[in-house]
Write a protein that holds these residues in place. Structure first.
Motif, PDB file in Angstrom:
ATOM      1  N   GLY A   1      -3.236 -14.224   6.095  1.00  0.00           N
ATOM      2  CA  GLY A   1      -4.165 -13.750   7.121  1.00  0.00           C
ATOM      3  C   GLY A   1      -3.634 -14.026   8.520  1.00  0.00           C
TER       4      GLY A   1
ATOM      5  N   GLY B   1     -20.241 -21.738   4.787  1.00  0.00           N
ATOM      6  CA  GLY B   1     -21.494 -22.211   5.349  1.00  0.00           C
ATOM      7  C   GLY B   1     -21.458 -23.651   5.829  1.00  0.00           C
ATOM      8  N   ALA B   2     -20.277 -24.280   5.812  1.00  0.00           N
ATOM      9  CA  ALA B   2     -20.061 -25.615   6.383  1.00  0.00           C
ATOM     10  C   ALA B   2     -20.752 -26.750   5.636  1.00  0.00           C
ATOM     11  N   MET B   3     -21.363 -26.442   4.487  1.00  0.00           N
ATOM     12  CA  MET B   3     -22.064 -27.491   3.730  1.00  0.00           C
ATOM     13  C   MET B   3     -21.039 -28.445   3.121  1.00  0.00           C
TER      14      MET B   3
ATOM     15  N   ILE C   1       2.007 -23.052   0.872  1.00  0.00           N
ATOM     16  CA  ILE C   1       1.479 -21.681   0.849  1.00  0.00           C
ATOM     17  C   ILE C   1      -0.030 -21.741   1.064  1.00  0.00           C
TER      18      ILE C   1
ATOM     19  N   GLY D   1      -6.987 -16.057   6.797  1.00  0.00           N
ATOM     20  CA  GLY D   1      -6.603 -16.421   8.151  1.00  0.00           C
ATOM     21  C   GLY D   1      -6.300 -17.905   8.208  1.00  0.00           C
TER      22      GLY D   1
ATOM     23  N   THR E   1      -3.433 -21.871   4.124  1.00  0.00           N
ATOM     24  CA  THR E   1      -3.856 -22.788   5.197  1.00  0.00           C
ATOM     25  C   THR E   1      -5.311 -23.205   5.014  1.00  0.00           C
TER      26      THR E   1
ATOM     27  N   LEU F   1       0.159 -16.583  -8.205  1.00  0.00           N
ATOM     28  CA  LEU F   1       1.586 -16.824  -7.952  1.00  0.00           C
ATOM     29  C   LEU F   1       2.260 -17.476  -9.159  1.00  0.00           C
TER      30      LEU F   1
ATOM     31  N   GLU G   1       0.804 -18.146   5.712  1.00  0.00           N
ATOM     32  CA  GLU G   1      -0.580 -17.671   5.580  1.00  0.00           C
ATOM     33  C   GLU G   1      -0.606 -16.144   5.663  1.00  0.00           C
TER      34      GLU G   1
ATOM     35  N   VAL H   1     -15.063 -18.937   7.118  1.00  0.00           N
ATOM     36  CA  VAL H   1     -16.184 -18.081   6.732  1.00  0.00           C
ATOM     37  C   VAL H   1     -17.302 -18.825   6.011  1.00  0.00           C
TER      38      VAL H   1
END
Ligand code: FDA
Length: 501
Positions: free
Chosen positions: A37, A115-117, A11, A106, A13, A292, A35, A113
């Protein structure tokens, strides 16, 4: 109709889910990912840029909302949020009284979404929060594995010194050093070579075009390009989108039955699906997985679930703040949306803080420095099940955030004193200077070793697993996705070796 069967179901992604699905797929186990989204990266609309930017948000920005809800809510007290159409957009802000939680929606979860840190916690702190996990093995094996598979890269320090897009970070660094504070580069899953070519005008701009929290059209190695691509590449993994899992119960054969709500892109329910599986992995994130499980326990569907479900939640000590700069300290009209530097005072005995130097990419000079501080706050909250809305409610109180503000204030008072600067009080809708009514880093709710065994196996229910941020006890001391990924890798290695025949 009988439920459709899949040997394994995952459940979500996001990070934990993507690790689980990939390793299941590689082990030859047919696996279905569910997923809620949408799929973002293969649009058939002819639009090569699936995501909108922060300055011109449209319906794609937010999950089923009529207005955007930016973390910086105002500027000079003017509301900067915009009206948008209701749509299954990429960023959700889930409201729970005194605390609201930002999450990605999504295929790719938070990786779409964030900041990739990509920061691994300090080893001593990791050992403190998860004392029953072998830290030696984590730092020898699973952190490096996660970093490789996530595509972590490092900024070229020479380029950093000259890049126009990081002037804002250099200004903050100078201010931090003047106050005697240490700074450190942060690794990233945004491709720094791509960013350099963006600045040179060679490729379409993404980080340098105000794209972050509503998705990046280029440059970012989100999970759809890494773990999920590898999972799909095994040929054993499929992903069903706009599938929201609502209920889990036990099947007569000892497996699990899922009730899934099918959504359209405006969020309307267009049907339901029943699925059955033998192995069930919960990777719906701290909020999603906890809800859940809590619902399953409180409705009696999985009545033997442990008391620890819903406990041990924390916001990773998040506090956001802004400082007003002197007129000569321009931060630049062009700002990379991807942070590359942090102020590291985690070893401060009274006020441990790791503060990311955040961008304010408005396209014009703002004389503003923004920070997201991660603090060490011992407060934890619980979820309770609300029967009338059939949902989990998080019971975090505003006063529980006070220790975080005290720590952030200790660091930034020092910084302001040394630079004769002041806080901004126009950024968060009212006159507050420290914003901690939201978090980017929800952690806990099904804590490792409490709600589950030491490998994420839920107590009392065989072949039921938690694999995401719900396992972490409310704090990691740094941005959490590398920790979530590495822990999921460790747990999956054990589960695949012992639980499958
Ligand atoms: P994650 O939240 O990633 O994924 C859960 C998935 O499950 C979502 O796709 C969700 O839609 C889906 N889902 C939930 N309930 C469901 C249901 N009932 N049925 C079906 N699907 C369901 N971290 C970091 O390390 N560095 C950073 O720079 C940042 N920056 C940042 C910025 C912003 C704006 C945010 C919101 C977050 C960050 N983070 C971050 C945090 C990071 O993104 C976060 O910790 C991880 O994404 C959490 O990973 P999980 O695997 O726990 O779940």
């Amino acid at each position: 109709a009988p439920a459709e069967h899949s040997p394994a179901v995952v459940i979500g992604t996001g990070y934990g889910a993507a690790v689980a699905a990939r390793r299941l797929g590689e082990a030859g186990i047919p696996t279905l990912m569910l997923e809620m989204g949408r799929q973002w990266t293969e649009l058939e609309t002819g639009d090569s840029n699936p995501f909108c930017d922060m300055l011109r948000p449209d319906k794609r920005a937010m999950w089923l909302a009529e207005r955007t809800e930016m973390p910086l809510a105002s500027f000079l007290w003017f509301d900067i949020n915009r009206k948008i159409d209701r749509y299954t957009g990429v960023l959700d802000r889930v409201h729970h009284g005194d605390m609201s939680v930002y999450v990605g929606r999504g295929v790719g979860g938070g990786s779409l979404v964030n900041g990739a840190m990509a920061v691994a916690p300090k080893r001593e702190y990791f050992a403190e929060i998860l004392p029953s996990v072998d830290a030696g093995e984590m730092y020898r094996k699973y952190f490096p594995l996660a970093e490789t598979e996530l595509g972590v890269n490092h900024i070229d320090p020479d380029w950093f010194e000259t890049s126009r897009a990081y002037r804002y970070a250099r200004v903050s660094r100078a201010h931090a050093h003047k106050a005697g504070l240490a700074t450190t580069f942060v690794p990233s899953v945004y491709d720094f070579d791509y960013m350099r070519r963006e600045e040179n005008g060679e490729v379409p701009r993404s980080a340098l075009a105000g794209e972050v929290i509503y998705g990046n059209n280029h440059g970012k190695r989100s999970l759809d390009q890494t773990y999920l691509a590898a999972a799909l590449g095994t040929g054993n993994v499929t992903i069903s989108t706009l599938h929201e899992v609502r209920a889990i119960e036990r099947a007569a054969d000892g497996g699990y039955l899922l009730t899934v709500r099918l959504l359209d892109e405006s969020g309307e329910t267009i049907g339901t699906r029943q699925l059955s599986t033998r192995y069930l992995f919960l990777g719906a994130g701290s909020l999603g997985s906890t809800e859940l499980l809590l619902r399953a326990r409180e409705t009696g569907a999985l009545a033997e679930l442990p008391e620890a479900i819903g406990k041990g939640w924390g916001p990773n000590g998040n506090v956001m703040l802004g400082r007003a700069n002197h007129v000569w300290d321009t931060t630049g009209a062009l700002q990379s949306g991807m942070p590359a530097l942090g102020i590291d005072a985690w070893d401060d005995p009274r006020h441990p803080v790791f503060a990311e130097i955040a961008p304010a990419p408005a396209g014009v000079e703002l004389w503003l420095s923004v920070y997201l501080a991660i603090t060490k706050n011992p407060e934890r909250a619980e979820f309770s099940y609300d029967r009338s809305t059939d949902s989990a409610r998080l019971n975090w109180r505003a006063d529980q955030g006070e220790p975080s503000i005290a720590s952030a204030k200790a660091m930034f008072d020092k910084l302001n004193r040394a630079n004769k600067t002041i806080y901004r009080s126009d950024l968060f809708g009212d006159t507050r200077r420290f914003e901690n009514r939201f978090t980017y880093h929800p952690l806990g709710g099904a804590v490792l070793g409490e709600a589950t065994d030491l490998y994420g196996r839920v107590h009392g229910y065989p072949r039921l697993y938690v694999t995401d941020g719900a396992l972490l006890p409310g704090s990691t001391g740094v941005n959490p996705f590398v920790t979530i990924t590495a822990l999921a890798e460790r747990n999956m290695a054990r589960v695949l070796a012992e639980d499958f025949d």
